[in-house]
Design a protein around this motif. Sequence first.
Motif, PDB file in Angstrom:
ATOM      1  N   LEU A   1       0.880  -1.111   0.165  1.00 49.30           N
ATOM      2  CA  LEU A   1       0.002  -0.093  -0.014  1.00 49.30           C
ATOM      3  C   LEU A   1       0.943   1.128  -0.117  1.00 49.30           C
ATOM      4  O   LEU A   1       1.993   1.016   0.514  1.00 49.30           O
ATOM      5  N   ASN A   2       0.328   2.399  -0.523  1.00 46.16           N
ATOM      6  CA  ASN A   2       0.996   3.624  -0.258  1.00 46.16           C
ATOM      7  C   ASN A   2       1.553   4.014   0.882  1.00 46.16           C
ATOM      8  O   ASN A   2       0.721   3.881   2.131  1.00 46.16           O
ATOM      9  N   GLY A   3       2.726   4.260   1.055  1.00 47.23           N
ATOM     10  CA  GLY A   3       3.278   4.600   2.316  1.00 47.23           C
ATOM     11  C   GLY A   3       3.923   3.640   3.384  1.00 47.23           C
ATOM     12  O   GLY A   3       4.443   3.891   4.381  1.00 47.23           O
ATOM     13  N   GLU A   4       3.586   2.538   2.970  1.00 46.58           N
ATOM     14  CA  GLU A   4       4.218   1.329   3.538  1.00 46.58           C
ATOM     15  C   GLU A   4       5.516   1.311   3.273  1.00 46.58           C
ATOM     16  O   GLU A   4       6.233   1.402   2.209  1.00 46.58           O
ATOM     17  N   MET A   5       6.319   0.742   4.310  1.00 48.38           N
ATOM     18  CA  MET A   5       8.008   0.847   4.340  1.00 48.38           C
ATOM     19  C   MET A   5       8.316  -0.456   3.834  1.00 48.38           C
ATOM     20  O   MET A   5       7.764  -1.647   4.281  1.00 48.38           O
ATOM     21  N   VAL A   6       8.828  -0.887   2.474  1.00 48.23           N
ATOM     22  CA  VAL A   6       9.027  -1.922   2.038  1.00 48.23           C
ATOM     23  C   VAL A   6      10.452  -2.266   1.637  1.00 48.23           C
ATOM     24  O   VAL A   6      11.352  -1.484   1.440  1.00 48.23           O
ATOM     25  N   ALA A   7      10.955  -3.491   1.624  1.00 51.54           N
ATOM     26  CA  ALA A   7      12.212  -3.841   0.817  1.00 51.54           C
ATOM     27  C   ALA A   7      11.859  -4.189  -0.816  1.00 51.54           C
ATOM     28  O   ALA A   7      10.813  -4.976  -1.123  1.00 51.54           O
ATOM     29  N   VAL A   8      12.364  -3.441  -1.686  1.00 46.79           N
ATOM     30  CA  VAL A   8      12.290  -3.813  -2.935  1.00 46.79           C
ATOM     31  C   VAL A   8      13.421  -4.148  -3.539  1.00 46.79           C
ATOM     32  O   VAL A   8      14.692  -3.622  -3.258  1.00 46.79           O
ATOM     33  N   TRP A   9      13.480  -4.801  -4.548  1.00 45.45           N
ATOM     34  CA  TRP A   9      14.482  -5.428  -5.736  1.00 45.45           C
ATOM     35  C   TRP A   9      14.529  -4.463  -6.912  1.00 45.45           C
ATOM     36  O   TRP A   9      13.369  -4.375  -7.455  1.00 45.45           O
ATOM     37  N   LEU A  10      15.438  -3.720  -7.006  1.00 47.71           N
ATOM     38  CA  LEU A  10      15.397  -2.965  -8.346  1.00 47.71           C
ATOM     39  C   LEU A  10      16.045  -3.799  -9.421  1.00 47.71           C
ATOM     40  O   LEU A  10      17.347  -3.959  -9.252  1.00 47.71           O
ATOM     41  N   LYS A  11      15.490  -4.098 -10.205  1.00 45.91           N
ATOM     42  CA  LYS A  11      16.034  -5.032 -11.210  1.00 45.91           C
ATOM     43  C   LYS A  11      17.172  -4.657 -12.123  1.00 45.91           C
ATOM     44  O   LYS A  11      18.351  -5.225 -11.950  1.00 45.91           O
ATOM     45  N   ASP A  12      16.909  -3.519 -12.689  1.00 43.86           N
ATOM     46  CA  ASP A  12      18.093  -2.721 -13.382  1.00 43.86           C
ATOM     47  C   ASP A  12      19.331  -2.783 -12.732  1.00 43.86           C
ATOM     48  O   ASP A  12      20.254  -2.890 -13.204  1.00 43.86           O
ATOM     49  N   GLU A  13      19.201  -2.152 -11.369  1.00 45.94           N
ATOM     50  CA  GLU A  13      20.481  -1.595 -10.669  1.00 45.94           C
ATOM     51  C   GLU A  13      20.704  -2.842 -10.015  1.00 45.94           C
ATOM     52  O   GLU A  13      21.901  -2.949  -9.230  1.00 45.94           O
ATOM     53  N   LYS A  14      19.978  -4.070 -10.038  1.00 47.92           N
ATOM     54  CA  LYS A  14      20.422  -5.057  -9.204  1.00 47.92           C
ATOM     55  C   LYS A  14      20.736  -4.620  -7.800  1.00 47.92           C
ATOM     56  O   LYS A  14      21.876  -4.863  -7.166  1.00 47.92           O
TER      57      LYS A  14
END
Lengths: 219, 219
Positions: free
Chosen positions: A155-168
């Motif tokens: 949801l908007n505003g949640e603190m998440v761990a994301v994997w940025l594919k391009d930047e690896k």
Amino acid sequence: MGLSERQQRIYEFITKFSRDKGRPPTIREIGGHVGISSTSVVNYNLNILVREGLIQREKEVSRGLRVVGAQARSLTGELANLVQIPLLGKIAAGHPIPVPEAGLAPYDGETLSLTRDLIQEHEGLFALQVKGNSMIDALINDGDIVVMKKQETALNGEMVAVWLKDEKETTLKRIYREKNRIRLQPMNPTMKPFFADPRNVEVQGKVILVVRQLQKTPA
Amino acid sequence: MGLSERQQRIYEFITKFSRDKGRPPTIREIGGHVGISSTSVVNYNLNILVREGLIQREKEVSRGLRVVGAQARSLTGELANLVQIPLLGKIAAGHPIPVPEAGLAPYDGETLSLTRDLIQEHEGLFALQVKGNSMIDALINDGDIVVMKKQETALNGEMVAVWLKDEKETTLKRIYREKNRIRLQPMNPTMKPFFADPRNVEVQGKVILVVRQLQKTPA
DNA sequence: CTTGACACCGAACAGGTGTTCGTGGTATAA
DNA sequence: TTATACCACGAACACCTGTTCGGTGTCAAG
């Protein structure tokens, strides 16, 4: 046969002390906290408690004392308040994070125990230790432990761990969906947001809790 | 770092003994059952177990020994592994922090329960909730809970809460004593230190742990 | 070879710890 | 009154217990 007030206080002190410290008290520790100056008086009353079946004693060993009943009482209550979270590994900027497997293989590695009142959600939780200073913009330091809940959306505003594919690259940010892009907002309000293409971000999970142990960090 | 076979046997013996007898073993009891003739060797290996975080020790106390962690799950074990920390109030930049009274009046307000393996020290602990963003340079956010140990002095490099008398301000920093001044170093390595006169700083306590609950923070 | 870290041993010391003994006060029953 | 539990105190004793110190041997790095 009833107990004198003194004997009750002794019994309560033994129970409390054993629970708090993980070991039974000595005769003098009992006397000191209950207000008895003589060890023989404590000894005398301890023998009465033995006679009443409330405690057991082992002769001539230090702290040879144990409360006999007392177990099932509040124990189950407190125990039910604990949640075990598997400590799956490290999280670092340059690597994808380990996530729990769907299989229900019983986890047998290291775990983190937390009381339930610290956590609002209890499904799919796992913990990771942060490695490196790359997440300092999220107010997360090297060595911190993050408790996460596995989920692919946010949801908007949640603190998440994301994997940025391009930047690896793995990063922890607050997430906001905007028109044709995703805004990743550092927790530190003085820092600028990062914008990314929706196809480039892969949500790994939501951050539930952050724990930092100060003493283990050498200066 | 791994454990030697001897250290494993010591650890297992402590666990078993504590469970069976209801009290931790003495150094000589350990030595006798593990096959070590010298108490100093047992002592030596016990300190290694402490370093590895498997047990905790209390100095100069007989049987001052305790197994920590997920393994020690005897009936009384889990319960004894919890430590109750009084939640005394808020900590904000412009106010002195509340510290526990010396009197042993039983605290009856809100408490925070944490498992013992998160905390290395257990005496004089209390918890405060951070109010405001003023401590962001210490990587501490609005709403975070800090667990502190009451103490008036601090070793170099420890993270402490200090009251700056002139500024009438509370702050959380790492402390370093230098020649004629005190250096207060923000946790965030990209930020510059703050220097103060020793007479101006009053150490309130040492920060042991920081806990951040993400969900309660409104976006 | 020398150095240092690591693991271990034996011995000694100071203080902790359970036990025992002599003493005394206070009820209740004979 | 005397007798008898019951409860309490302080002191002394012998052993237990954690700590510390000097010393030994091994092994890898320098």
